[in-house]
Scaffold this motif. Structure first.
Motif, PDB file in Angstrom:
ATOM      1  N   PRO A 270       3.721  -1.018  -3.277  1.00  0.00           N
ATOM      2  CA  PRO A 270       3.167  -2.246  -2.697  1.00  0.00           C
ATOM      3  C   PRO A 270       1.868  -1.916  -1.955  1.00  0.00           C
ATOM      4  CG  PRO A 270       5.518  -2.058  -2.215  1.00  0.00           C
ATOM      5  CD  PRO A 270       5.097  -0.767  -2.847  1.00  0.00           C
ATOM      6  N   SER A 271       0.983  -2.877  -1.855  1.00  0.00           N
ATOM      7  CA  SER A 271      -0.357  -2.613  -1.316  1.00  0.00           C
ATOM      8  C   SER A 271      -0.334  -2.067   0.113  1.00  0.00           C
ATOM      9  CB  SER A 271      -1.227  -3.868  -1.394  1.00  0.00           C
ATOM     10  OG  SER A 271      -0.676  -4.887  -0.572  1.00  0.00           O
ATOM     11  N   ASP A 272       0.560  -2.563   0.998  1.00  0.00           N
ATOM     12  CA  ASP A 272       0.577  -2.037   2.368  1.00  0.00           C
ATOM     13  C   ASP A 272       1.071  -0.587   2.407  1.00  0.00           C
ATOM     14  OD1 ASP A 272       3.103  -2.967   1.654  1.00  0.00           O
ATOM     15  OD2 ASP A 272       3.627  -3.645   3.678  1.00  0.00           O
ATOM     16  N   TYR A 273       1.988  -0.218   1.517  1.00  0.00           N
ATOM     17  CA  TYR A 273       2.448   1.175   1.438  1.00  0.00           C
ATOM     18  C   TYR A 273       1.295   2.067   0.962  1.00  0.00           C
ATOM     19  CZ  TYR A 273       7.437  -0.065   1.857  1.00  0.00           C
ATOM     20  OH  TYR A 273       8.668  -0.495   2.295  1.00  0.00           O
ATOM     21  N   ARG A 274       0.619   1.612  -0.071  1.00  0.00           N
ATOM     22  CA  ARG A 274      -0.508   2.368  -0.624  1.00  0.00           C
ATOM     23  C   ARG A 274      -1.600   2.528   0.435  1.00  0.00           C
ATOM     24  NH1 ARG A 274      -0.728  -0.421  -4.972  1.00  0.00           N
ATOM     25  NH2 ARG A 274      -2.329  -1.860  -4.306  1.00  0.00           N
ATOM     26  N   GLN A 275      -1.868   1.448   1.154  1.00  0.00           N
ATOM     27  CA  GLN A 275      -2.924   1.455   2.171  1.00  0.00           C
ATOM     28  C   GLN A 275      -2.596   2.414   3.325  1.00  0.00           C
ATOM     29  OE1 GLN A 275      -3.538  -2.345   4.096  1.00  0.00           O
ATOM     30  NE2 GLN A 275      -5.743  -1.955   4.254  1.00  0.00           N
ATOM     31  N   ILE A 276      -1.359   2.394   3.793  1.00  0.00           N
ATOM     32  CA  ILE A 276      -1.016   3.273   4.913  1.00  0.00           C
ATOM     33  C   ILE A 276      -1.056   4.736   4.491  1.00  0.00           C
ATOM     34  CG2 ILE A 276       1.518   3.301   4.669  1.00  0.00           C
ATOM     35  CD1 ILE A 276       1.468   3.078   7.829  1.00  0.00           C
ATOM     36  N   LEU A 277      -0.626   5.051   3.267  1.00  0.00           N
ATOM     37  CA  LEU A 277      -0.699   6.432   2.800  1.00  0.00           C
ATOM     38  C   LEU A 277      -2.151   6.870   2.636  1.00  0.00           C
ATOM     39  CD1 LEU A 277       2.247   6.555   0.224  1.00  0.00           C
ATOM     40  CD2 LEU A 277       2.205   7.401   2.582  1.00  0.00           C
ATOM     41  N   GLU A 278      -2.981   5.963   2.208  1.00  0.00           N
ATOM     42  CA  GLU A 278      -4.415   6.258   2.073  1.00  0.00           C
ATOM     43  C   GLU A 278      -5.022   6.576   3.442  1.00  0.00           C
ATOM     44  OE1 GLU A 278      -8.157   6.701   0.365  1.00  0.00           O
ATOM     45  OE2 GLU A 278      -6.344   6.288  -0.777  1.00  0.00           O
ATOM     46  N   TYR A 279      -4.754   5.716   4.414  1.00  0.00           N
ATOM     47  CA  TYR A 279      -5.313   5.929   5.758  1.00  0.00           C
ATOM     48  C   TYR A 279      -4.748   7.186   6.432  1.00  0.00           C
ATOM     49  CZ  TYR A 279      -7.388   1.203   5.866  1.00  0.00           C
ATOM     50  OH  TYR A 279      -8.128   0.078   5.616  1.00  0.00           O
ATOM     51  N   ARG A 280      -3.420   7.316   6.455  1.00  0.00           N
ATOM     52  CA  ARG A 280      -2.787   8.383   7.244  1.00  0.00           C
ATOM     53  C   ARG A 280      -2.857   9.753   6.566  1.00  0.00           C
ATOM     54  NH1 ARG A 280      -1.602   9.425  11.477  1.00  0.00           N
ATOM     55  NH2 ARG A 280       0.605   9.834  11.461  1.00  0.00           N
ATOM     56  N   ILE A 281      -2.575   9.792   5.274  1.00  0.00           N
ATOM     57  CA  ILE A 281      -2.451  11.096   4.617  1.00  0.00           C
ATOM     58  C   ILE A 281      -3.744  11.528   3.931  1.00  0.00           C
ATOM     59  CG2 ILE A 281      -1.220  12.360   2.802  1.00  0.00           C
ATOM     60  CD1 ILE A 281       1.253  10.681   3.611  1.00  0.00           C
ATOM     61  N   ILE A 282      -4.344  10.640   3.200  1.00  0.00           N
ATOM     62  CA  ILE A 282      -5.525  11.031   2.435  1.00  0.00           C
ATOM     63  C   ILE A 282      -6.765  11.102   3.333  1.00  0.00           C
ATOM     64  CG2 ILE A 282      -7.049  10.392   0.523  1.00  0.00           C
ATOM     65  CD1 ILE A 282      -4.473   9.256  -0.833  1.00  0.00           C
ATOM     66  N   GLN A 283      -6.977  10.063   4.149  1.00  0.00           N
ATOM     67  CA  GLN A 283      -8.163  10.061   5.006  1.00  0.00           C
ATOM     68  C   GLN A 283      -7.926  10.713   6.368  1.00  0.00           C
ATOM     69  OE1 GLN A 283     -10.014   6.207   5.140  1.00  0.00           O
ATOM     70  NE2 GLN A 283      -9.870   5.945   2.914  1.00  0.00           N
ATOM     71  N   GLY A 284      -6.676  10.908   6.756  1.00  0.00           N
ATOM     72  CA  GLY A 284      -6.358  11.631   7.979  1.00  0.00           C
ATOM     73  C   GLY A 284      -6.519  10.852   9.272  1.00  0.00           C
ATOM     74  N   TYR A 285      -6.450   9.532   9.212  1.00  0.00           N
ATOM     75  CA  TYR A 285      -6.553   8.735  10.441  1.00  0.00           C
ATOM     76  C   TYR A 285      -5.297   8.929  11.295  1.00  0.00           C
ATOM     77  CZ  TYR A 285     -10.574   6.105   8.617  1.00  0.00           C
ATOM     78  OH  TYR A 285     -11.794   5.738   8.147  1.00  0.00           O
ATOM     79  N   SER A 286      -5.455   8.804  12.591  1.00  0.00           N
ATOM     80  CA  SER A 286      -4.307   8.881  13.496  1.00  0.00           C
ATOM     81  C   SER A 286      -3.485   7.597  13.358  1.00  0.00           C
ATOM     82  CB  SER A 286      -4.775   9.041  14.944  1.00  0.00           C
ATOM     83  OG  SER A 286      -5.398   7.843  15.383  1.00  0.00           O
ATOM     84  N   ARG A 287      -2.301   7.624  13.950  1.00  0.00           N
ATOM     85  CA  ARG A 287      -1.452   6.432  13.916  1.00  0.00           C
ATOM     86  C   ARG A 287      -2.153   5.286  14.636  1.00  0.00           C
ATOM     87  NH1 ARG A 287       3.627   7.814  16.519  1.00  0.00           N
ATOM     88  NH2 ARG A 287       3.826   9.292  14.841  1.00  0.00           N
ATOM     89  N   LYS A 288      -2.799   5.580  15.754  1.00  0.00           N
ATOM     90  CA  LYS A 288      -3.484   4.543  16.536  1.00  0.00           C
ATOM     91  C   LYS A 288      -4.646   3.938  15.746  1.00  0.00           C
ATOM     92  CE  LYS A 288      -5.493   3.828  21.082  1.00  0.00           C
ATOM     93  NZ  LYS A 288      -5.769   4.425  22.387  1.00  0.00           N
ATOM     94  N   GLU A 289      -5.434   4.807  15.090  1.00  0.00           N
ATOM     95  CA  GLU A 289      -6.565   4.311  14.290  1.00  0.00           C
ATOM     96  C   GLU A 289      -6.070   3.458  13.124  1.00  0.00           C
ATOM     97  OE1 GLU A 289      -9.737   8.007  14.809  1.00  0.00           O
ATOM     98  OE2 GLU A 289      -8.054   8.225  13.418  1.00  0.00           O
ATOM     99  N   THR A 290      -4.991   3.900  12.490  1.00  0.00           N
ATOM    100  CA  THR A 290      -4.434   3.154  11.366  1.00  0.00           C
ATOM    101  C   THR A 290      -3.910   1.801  11.828  1.00  0.00           C
ATOM    102  OG1 THR A 290      -3.824   5.236  10.309  1.00  0.00           O
ATOM    103  CG2 THR A 290      -2.778   3.262   9.462  1.00  0.00           C
ATOM    104  N   ALA A 291      -3.275   1.781  12.999  1.00  0.00           N
ATOM    105  CA  ALA A 291      -2.765   0.520  13.543  1.00  0.00           C
ATOM    106  C   ALA A 291      -3.910  -0.463  13.755  1.00  0.00           C
ATOM    107  CB  ALA A 291      -2.028   0.776  14.852  1.00  0.00           C
ATOM    108  N   THR A 292      -5.029   0.016  14.286  1.00  0.00           N
ATOM    109  CA  THR A 292      -6.194  -0.840  14.501  1.00  0.00           C
ATOM    110  C   THR A 292      -6.743  -1.355  13.167  1.00  0.00           C
ATOM    111  OG1 THR A 292      -6.753   0.412  16.493  1.00  0.00           O
ATOM    112  CG2 THR A 292      -8.496  -0.942  15.550  1.00  0.00           C
ATOM    113  N   LEU A 293      -6.881  -0.450  12.192  1.00  0.00           N
ATOM    114  CA  LEU A 293      -7.422  -0.833  10.886  1.00  0.00           C
ATOM    115  C   LEU A 293      -6.542  -1.845  10.160  1.00  0.00           C
ATOM    116  CD1 LEU A 293      -8.615   2.662   9.601  1.00  0.00           C
ATOM    117  CD2 LEU A 293     -10.082   0.699  10.086  1.00  0.00           C
ATOM    118  N   MET A 294      -5.223  -1.712  10.319  1.00  0.00           N
ATOM    119  CA  MET A 294      -4.300  -2.587   9.603  1.00  0.00           C
ATOM    120  C   MET A 294      -3.841  -3.774  10.442  1.00  0.00           C
ATOM    121  SD  MET A 294      -2.031   0.139   7.381  1.00  0.00           S
ATOM    122  CE  MET A 294      -1.253  -1.124   6.386  1.00  0.00           C
ATOM    123  N   GLY A 295      -4.252  -3.831  11.701  1.00  0.00           N
ATOM    124  CA  GLY A 295      -3.874  -4.945  12.566  1.00  0.00           C
ATOM    125  C   GLY A 295      -2.387  -4.957  12.880  1.00  0.00           C
ATOM    126  N   ARG A 296      -1.800  -3.795  13.115  1.00  0.00           N
ATOM    127  CA  ARG A 296      -0.376  -3.675  13.414  1.00  0.00           C
ATOM    128  C   ARG A 296      -0.184  -2.808  14.646  1.00  0.00           C
ATOM    129  NH1 ARG A 296       3.441  -3.692   8.566  1.00  0.00           N
ATOM    130  NH2 ARG A 296       2.331  -4.822   6.956  1.00  0.00           N
TER     131      ARG A 296
END
Length: 169
Positions: free
Chosen positions: A113-139
């Motif tokens: 699903p797109s949100d799963y793909r997006q979070i793996l892209e941000y956290r694992i592939i691009q290396g964003y922190s949990r806080k940065e990912t939360a801001t980017l995804m609005g969660r």
């Protein structure tokens, strides 16, 4: 207080002072390694004192014990090296195999699903922190942690199914 076992401490100290420099130099000339020389020198004195606690051996005897210890150490290294040579080489995937694995993972990620793909892209592939990912995804950060966990579990199950169907990865 003098010990009743072995020669007097003063005699032992004199014997040690008279022999240690020559013995150390002899061993170092053979090994050319400070740490090993110190180990062999110490082991030589320990062995000599254990074998004949009542007598202090002459320098030639110390030298022979040191030679035997160096020979033992050399043989031990040869045996260890021969065992290491018989170990199989670790398998490294060829560039083609690595590319296929990456392509397969990407294919399986595209099925998420797109949100799963997006979070793996941000956290694992691009290396964003949990806080940065939360801001980017609005969660919230806690929802990011749970979402990432579920995304990884789902991807893991896709990989498992792929392997069951005969895929290698």
């Amino acid at each position: 207080m003098e010990s009743k076992i072995g020669p007097p401490a003063s005699t032992m100290e004199t014997w040690y002072q008279e022999t240690v420099t020559k013995l150390y130099r002899f061993i170092y000339s053979q090994l050319q390694n400070k740490e090993e020389t110190e180990d062999i020198t110490q082991e030589t004195y320990l062995r000599c004192l254990k074998q004949a606690p009542d007598a202090l051996p002459p320098y030639p005897y110390l030298k022979q014990v040191a030679r035997n210890l160096m020979t033992d150490r050399y043989r031990h290294k040869l045996v260890a090296q021969s065992h290491l040579e018989h170990l199989p080489e670790p398998e490294h995937p060829s560039p083609e195999e690595e590319w296929l694995s990456r392509a397969t993972i990407q294919e399986l990620m595209n099925q998420l699903p797109s949100d799963y793909r997006q979070i793996l892209e941000y956290r694992i592939i691009q290396g964003y922190s949990r806080k940065e990912t939360a801001t980017l995804m609005g969660r919230s950060e806690s929802s990011i942690r749970g979402l990432q966990y579920r995304a990884l579990q789902t991807l893991r199950s896709y990989i498992h199914l792929y392997q069951q169907k005969g895929g290698d990865l």
